[in-house]
Design a protein around this motif. Structure first.
Motif, PDB file in Angstrom:
ATOM      1  N   UNK A   1      -5.768  21.188  -3.634  1.00 47.16           N
ATOM      2  CA  UNK A   1      -5.450  20.257  -2.303  1.00 47.16           C
ATOM      3  C   UNK A   1      -4.239  20.376  -2.740  1.00 47.16           C
ATOM      4  N   UNK A   2      -2.819  20.049  -1.455  1.00 52.69           N
ATOM      5  CA  UNK A   2      -1.583  20.084  -1.816  1.00 52.69           C
ATOM      6  C   UNK A   2      -0.867  18.830  -1.446  1.00 52.69           C
ATOM      7  N   UNK A   3      -0.262  18.308  -2.332  1.00 53.83           N
ATOM      8  CA  UNK A   3       0.370  17.204  -1.765  1.00 53.83           C
ATOM      9  C   UNK A   3       1.462  17.460  -1.147  1.00 53.83           C
ATOM     10  N   UNK A   4       1.784  16.444  -0.603  1.00 51.16           N
ATOM     11  CA  UNK A   4       3.157  16.476   0.450  1.00 51.16           C
ATOM     12  C   UNK A   4       4.181  16.082   0.014  1.00 51.16           C
ATOM     13  N   UNK A   5       3.779  14.322   0.028  1.00 47.92           N
ATOM     14  CA  UNK A   5       4.776  13.159  -0.050  1.00 47.92           C
ATOM     15  C   UNK A   5       3.537  11.685   0.153  1.00 47.92           C
ATOM     16  N   UNK A   6       4.701  11.177   0.210  1.00 48.92           N
ATOM     17  CA  UNK A   6       3.465  10.008  -0.532  1.00 48.92           C
ATOM     18  C   UNK A   6       5.054   9.103   0.159  1.00 48.92           C
ATOM     19  N   UNK A   7       3.858   7.781   0.977  1.00 45.27           N
ATOM     20  CA  UNK A   7       4.696   6.343   2.260  1.00 45.27           C
ATOM     21  C   UNK A   7       4.379   6.167   1.507  1.00 45.27           C
ATOM     22  N   UNK A   8       5.352   4.798   0.874  1.00 44.57           N
ATOM     23  CA  UNK A   8       5.018   3.341   0.230  1.00 44.57           C
ATOM     24  C   UNK A   8       5.829   2.299   1.547  1.00 44.57           C
ATOM     25  N   UNK A   9       4.545   1.155   1.025  1.00 46.41           N
ATOM     26  CA  UNK A   9       4.617   0.038   2.377  1.00 46.41           C
ATOM     27  C   UNK A   9       4.326  -0.912   1.858  1.00 46.41           C
ATOM     28  N   UNK A  10       4.856  -1.783   3.236  1.00 48.22           N
ATOM     29  CA  UNK A  10       5.128  -3.410   2.797  1.00 48.22           C
ATOM     30  C   UNK A  10       5.434  -4.392   3.582  1.00 48.22           C
ATOM     31  N   UNK A  11       5.689  -4.990   3.633  1.00 49.40           N
ATOM     32  CA  UNK A  11       6.406  -6.133   4.643  1.00 49.40           C
ATOM     33  C   UNK A  11       7.918  -6.100   3.749  1.00 49.40           C
ATOM     34  N   UNK A  12       8.990  -6.020   4.957  1.00 45.92           N
ATOM     35  CA  UNK A  12       9.722  -6.371   3.364  1.00 45.92           C
ATOM     36  C   UNK A  12      11.005  -7.424   3.434  1.00 45.92           C
ATOM     37  N   UNK A  13      11.123  -7.557   2.600  1.00 47.35           N
ATOM     38  CA  UNK A  13      11.852  -8.647   1.674  1.00 47.35           C
ATOM     39  C   UNK A  13      13.232  -9.103   2.370  1.00 47.35           C
ATOM     40  N   UNK A  14      13.717  -8.170   3.126  1.00 46.92           N
ATOM     41  CA  UNK A  14      14.398  -8.658   4.118  1.00 46.92           C
ATOM     42  C   UNK A  14      15.399  -7.469   4.581  1.00 46.92           C
ATOM     43  N   UNK A  15      15.910  -7.479   6.584  1.00 42.67           N
ATOM     44  CA  UNK A  15      15.504  -7.166   7.627  1.00 42.67           C
ATOM     45  C   UNK A  15      17.129  -5.686   6.938  1.00 42.67           C
ATOM     46  N   UNK A  16      16.239  -4.378   7.743  1.00 39.98           N
ATOM     47  CA  UNK A  16      17.226  -3.862   7.233  1.00 39.98           C
ATOM     48  C   UNK A  16      18.780  -3.403   8.716  1.00 39.98           C
ATOM     49  N   UNK A  17      19.916  -2.725   7.747  1.00 38.19           N
ATOM     50  CA  UNK A  17      20.940  -2.547   8.853  1.00 38.19           C
ATOM     51  C   UNK A  17      20.555  -1.550   9.606  1.00 38.19           C
ATOM     52  N   UNK A  18      21.010  -1.440  11.079  1.00 35.08           N
ATOM     53  CA  UNK A  18      20.838  -0.504  12.000  1.00 35.08           C
ATOM     54  C   UNK A  18      21.736   1.207  11.011  1.00 35.08           C
ATOM     55  N   UNK A  76       0.856  -1.391   0.062  1.00 32.51           N
ATOM     56  CA  UNK A  76       0.120   0.110   0.120  1.00 32.51           C
ATOM     57  C   UNK A  76       0.769   1.235  -0.056  1.00 32.51           C
ATOM     58  N   UNK A  77      -0.052   1.897  -0.158  1.00 32.12           N
ATOM     59  CA  UNK A  77       0.896   3.600  -0.239  1.00 32.12           C
ATOM     60  C   UNK A  77      -0.291   5.395   0.632  1.00 32.12           C
ATOM     61  N   UNK A  78       0.209   5.649   0.945  1.00 36.04           N
ATOM     62  CA  UNK A  78       0.198   6.731   1.540  1.00 36.04           C
ATOM     63  C   UNK A  78       0.267   8.084   1.217  1.00 36.04           C
ATOM     64  N   UNK A  79      -1.060   8.696   0.502  1.00 41.84           N
ATOM     65  CA  UNK A  79      -0.245  10.022   0.253  1.00 41.84           C
ATOM     66  C   UNK A  79      -1.007  11.590   1.038  1.00 41.84           C
ATOM     67  N   UNK A  80       0.018  12.288   1.020  1.00 43.21           N
ATOM     68  CA  UNK A  80      -0.670  12.891   2.672  1.00 43.21           C
ATOM     69  C   UNK A  80      -0.458  14.305   1.682  1.00 43.21           C
ATOM     70  N   UNK A  81      -1.878  14.975   2.157  1.00 45.74           N
ATOM     71  CA  UNK A  81      -1.981  15.965   1.542  1.00 45.74           C
ATOM     72  C   UNK A  81      -2.153  16.978   2.291  1.00 45.74           C
ATOM     73  N   UNK A  82      -2.879  18.379   2.566  1.00 44.95           N
ATOM     74  CA  UNK A  82      -3.052  19.455   3.047  1.00 44.95           C
ATOM     75  C   UNK A  82      -3.992  19.824   2.562  1.00 44.95           C
ATOM     76  N   UNK A  83      -5.388  20.609   3.223  1.00 45.71           N
ATOM     77  CA  UNK A  83      -6.813  20.925   2.727  1.00 45.71           C
ATOM     78  C   UNK A  83      -6.134  22.495   3.297  1.00 45.71           C
ATOM     79  N   UNK A  84      -5.865  23.770   3.045  1.00 45.40           N
ATOM     80  CA  UNK A  84      -5.512  24.939   3.425  1.00 45.40           C
ATOM     81  C   UNK A  84      -7.268  25.191   3.880  1.00 45.40           C
ATOM     82  N   UNK A  85      -8.508  25.289   2.857  1.00 48.21           N
ATOM     83  CA  UNK A  85      -9.952  25.546   3.677  1.00 48.21           C
ATOM     84  C   UNK A  85      -9.589  25.434   5.307  1.00 48.21           C
ATOM     85  N   UNK A  86      -8.964  24.402   5.689  1.00 50.18           N
ATOM     86  CA  UNK A  86      -9.201  23.637   7.497  1.00 50.18           C
ATOM     87  C   UNK A  86      -7.458  24.716   8.391  1.00 50.18           C
ATOM     88  N   UNK A  87      -7.393  25.400   7.405  1.00 51.88           N
ATOM     89  CA  UNK A  87      -6.128  25.901   7.735  1.00 51.88           C
ATOM     90  C   UNK A  87      -5.512  26.915   8.855  1.00 51.88           C
TER      91      UNK A  87
END
Ligand code: FMN
Length: 171
Positions: free
Chosen positions: A138-155, A74-85
């Motif tokens: 609507x302003x588009x700020x950023x996109x988060x892309x996600x899923x279960x990791x194929x391998x562990x990441x190094x610290x 999945x992904x999540x697009x983070x947006x902002x609605x200036x009408x609620x600012x």
């Protein structure tokens, strides 16, 4: 996972297994975004969850720095609605705080995620707008892309005491 441990071990994950992520987990992750601090507590954000495989592929094809979207759960697009600012000039900082909360929530659940910057690249914002029918105002700020990791990441090792100053620069 203890909070401090989570902060120090989170990494960007760009390769995912085919395992789906439960909708309840996705909702929890977006909820974590909504608990971020925001200027005057304006909570200007809006979140577009993308689970449709065609749309993930379109985000991938249209975004030069997001090829991993096509293999994501999945992904999540983070947006902002200036009408609620109430402190609209801080919308980018508010959205960034929401994004970081979501990344950490993913990590806490064993889900790998990466922050893909969109604003201020209008071409990237427009791809997200087109794929997900996001209204022009609507302003588009950023996109988060996600899923279960194929391998562990190094610290990471990022503690640099020399970047810290106490009371006066240079001390
Ligand atoms: C504002 C911002 C924009 C980013 N954009 C992208 C991107 O377009 N594509 C990508 O793969 N990673 C992107 N990243 C993730 C960074 O590359 C990553 O956080 C950085 O290399 C540090 O690695 P880490 O997240 O594993 O600690 C972005 C991160 C931030 C904060």
């Amino acid at each position: 996972m203890e909070l401090m441990e989570g902060l120090l071990t989170r990494r960007s994950i760009r390769q995912y297994t085919h395992q789906q992520v439960d909708q309840s987990d996705i909702t929890d992750i977006v909820k974590a975004g909504m608990y971020a601090p925001s200027a005057r507590n304006q909570q200007i954000w809006e979140f577009v969850i993308v689970t449709d495989k065609n749309k993930l592929a379109q985000l991938s094809d249209g975004s030069p720095t997001a090829p991993m979207a096509k293999n994501a759960a999945f992904a999540v697009i983070v947006c902002a609605d200036q009408d609620r600012a109430t402190a609209g000039e801080y919308w980018e900082q508010d959205c960034a705080a929401a994004m970081e909360n979501m990344l950490l929530a993913c990590h806490a659940k064993g889900i790998g995620a990466v922050w893909v910057g969109m604003h201020p690249h209008e071409d990237r914002e427009n791809v997200a707008k087109k794929v997900c029918a996001i209204p022009e105002k609507i302003k588009v700020h950023s996109l988060m892309i996600a899923g279960y990791p194929e391998k562990n990441a190094q610290e990471a090792q990022r503690f640099h005491p020399e970047f810290i100053h106490q009371n006066e620069w240079g001390n």
